[in-house]
Design a protein around this motif. Sequence first.
Motif, short mmCIF file in Angstrom:
data_model
loop_
_atom_site.label_atom_id
_atom_site.label_comp_id
_atom_site.label_asym_id
_atom_site.label_seq_id
_atom_site.Cartn_x
_atom_site.Cartn_y
_atom_site.Cartn_z
N TYR A 213 0.84 -1.21 0.00
CA TYR A 213 0.00 0.00 0.00
C TYR A 213 0.87 1.26 0.00
CZ TYR A 213 -2.89 3.69 2.07
OH TYR A 213 -3.52 4.88 2.34
N ASP A 214 1.97 1.22 0.76
CA ASP A 214 2.85 2.39 0.85
C ASP A 214 3.44 2.75 -0.52
OD1 ASP A 214 2.43 2.85 3.50
OD2 ASP A 214 4.15 1.67 4.17
N TYR B 206 2.03 2.31 -3.47
CA TYR B 206 0.99 2.98 -4.25
C TYR B 206 0.67 4.36 -3.67
CZ TYR B 206 0.01 -1.13 -7.12
OH TYR B 206 0.10 -2.15 -8.02
N ARG B 207 0.82 4.50 -2.35
CA ARG B 207 0.57 5.79 -1.73
C ARG B 207 1.60 6.81 -2.20
NH1 ARG B 207 1.69 7.65 3.85
NH2 ARG B 207 0.11 9.21 4.43
N TYR C 110 0.81 7.69 -5.79
CA TYR C 110 -0.36 8.58 -5.89
C TYR C 110 0.02 10.04 -5.66
CZ TYR C 110 -4.63 10.97 -4.48
OH TYR C 110 -5.64 11.88 -4.35
N TYR C 111 0.78 10.30 -4.60
CA TYR C 111 1.14 11.68 -4.30
C TYR C 111 2.14 12.24 -5.30
CZ TYR C 111 -1.51 11.89 0.00
OH TYR C 111 -2.54 11.93 0.90
N LEU D 119 4.00 13.51 2.44
CA LEU D 119 4.08 12.24 3.15
C LEU D 119 5.00 12.32 4.38
CD1 LEU D 119 4.41 9.99 -0.02
CD2 LEU D 119 2.45 10.03 1.54
N TYR E 36 -2.61 5.52 -12.64
CA TYR E 36 -3.12 6.61 -11.79
C TYR E 36 -4.64 6.70 -11.85
CZ TYR E 36 -3.77 11.24 -9.78
OH TYR E 36 -4.17 12.29 -9.00
N ILE F 35 -5.64 4.13 -9.28
CA ILE F 35 -5.13 4.42 -7.94
C ILE F 35 -5.82 5.65 -7.36
CG2 ILE F 35 -3.07 5.11 -6.64
CD1 ILE F 35 -3.12 2.16 -7.45
N PHE G 151 -7.64 5.96 -3.68
CA PHE G 151 -7.18 6.85 -2.62
C PHE G 151 -8.19 7.95 -2.32
CE2 PHE G 151 -3.18 4.71 -3.11
CZ PHE G 151 -2.61 4.80 -1.85
N GLU G 152 -8.86 8.43 -3.35
CA GLU G 152 -9.87 9.45 -3.11
C GLU G 152 -11.08 8.85 -2.39
OE1 GLU G 152 -10.38 11.10 -7.00
OE2 GLU G 152 -8.32 11.88 -6.99
#
Length: 299
Positions: A5-6, A8-9, A12-13, A27, A67, A70, A74-75
């Motif tokens: 998950y990290d 992809y996090r 995402y940012y 982050l 994206y 993803i 995340f949203e």
Amino acid sequence: MNISYDSYRVFYYAAKYKSFSQAAAALYNDQPNVTRMIRRLESELRCPLFFRSPQGVRLTPEGEKLYTHIAVAFESIAAGEAELLSGQSLQAGAVRIAASGLALQGCLLRVLARYRREFPHVRICLTNHSTPQGLAAVQNGLADLAVVSEGSIVPDSLVKQKVAEVQEVPVCGAGFSQLAGKALSLAELADHPIICLTSGTSSHTFYADLFRRCDLPFCPDIEVETVDQVLPVVRSDLGIGFVPREMLLGSPELTGIYPLTLAQPIPPRSIYLFQRKNQPLSMAAQQLRRMLLQDEPGI
């Protein structure tokens, strides 16, 4: 693949801000670590995700595809967190609705007016779609609920509930006003230019079937994208259209719109509520769903 998950996090940012340094700041991390995690993700996915340059970074075509998915995830997580933090009182949150023009005019606007009065702090995201587009929006997670008319194949992933019936009436402008006040047959209407929604919409399918059952050809002279466009076209004396009775406000002399009477009225059209199966709704969407199912005209 067992990608964390990290990872992809971080992706995402970095994609959201188009900058590894801004992603690191968001982050509370450092840029070298963000760069390492992006490189590892690219290695695991076996494709580059970013173009790098002195001016910053931008997504590759593969990165754009990733994206798209993803960002939805995340949203959605962010929306869930925000809603939980807002508590049980609906003092915040949002509900996303995909609606057809017929559903909007026939019942949804009435319910949304009540919803807004009761929950003024909930943000309403309303998009106008044809029935097939509305179903796709819910199926793809772009809307919480679809409120649309019948006439489309329903995917197995959605559940359907009837919420209203809408009566449509034929209307004309002043140039055809000699037809008003008479009991007309559908064949008599067919002798005049017909205005309808475009092919592929549930309205087009509905009227094509209606004319066919009466052994009449259905060849609209003018096609429009939404039901809201019908009245201006009718008012310009370009033909006869069909709209929900709820759209007729004021006298014909003031509006320039003359309702016509059919010897055999147009059958009522059903409006349905669609949501994803086994997919929990937000509190805001749950409340709107409840109000739609309990709606009665005139309340």
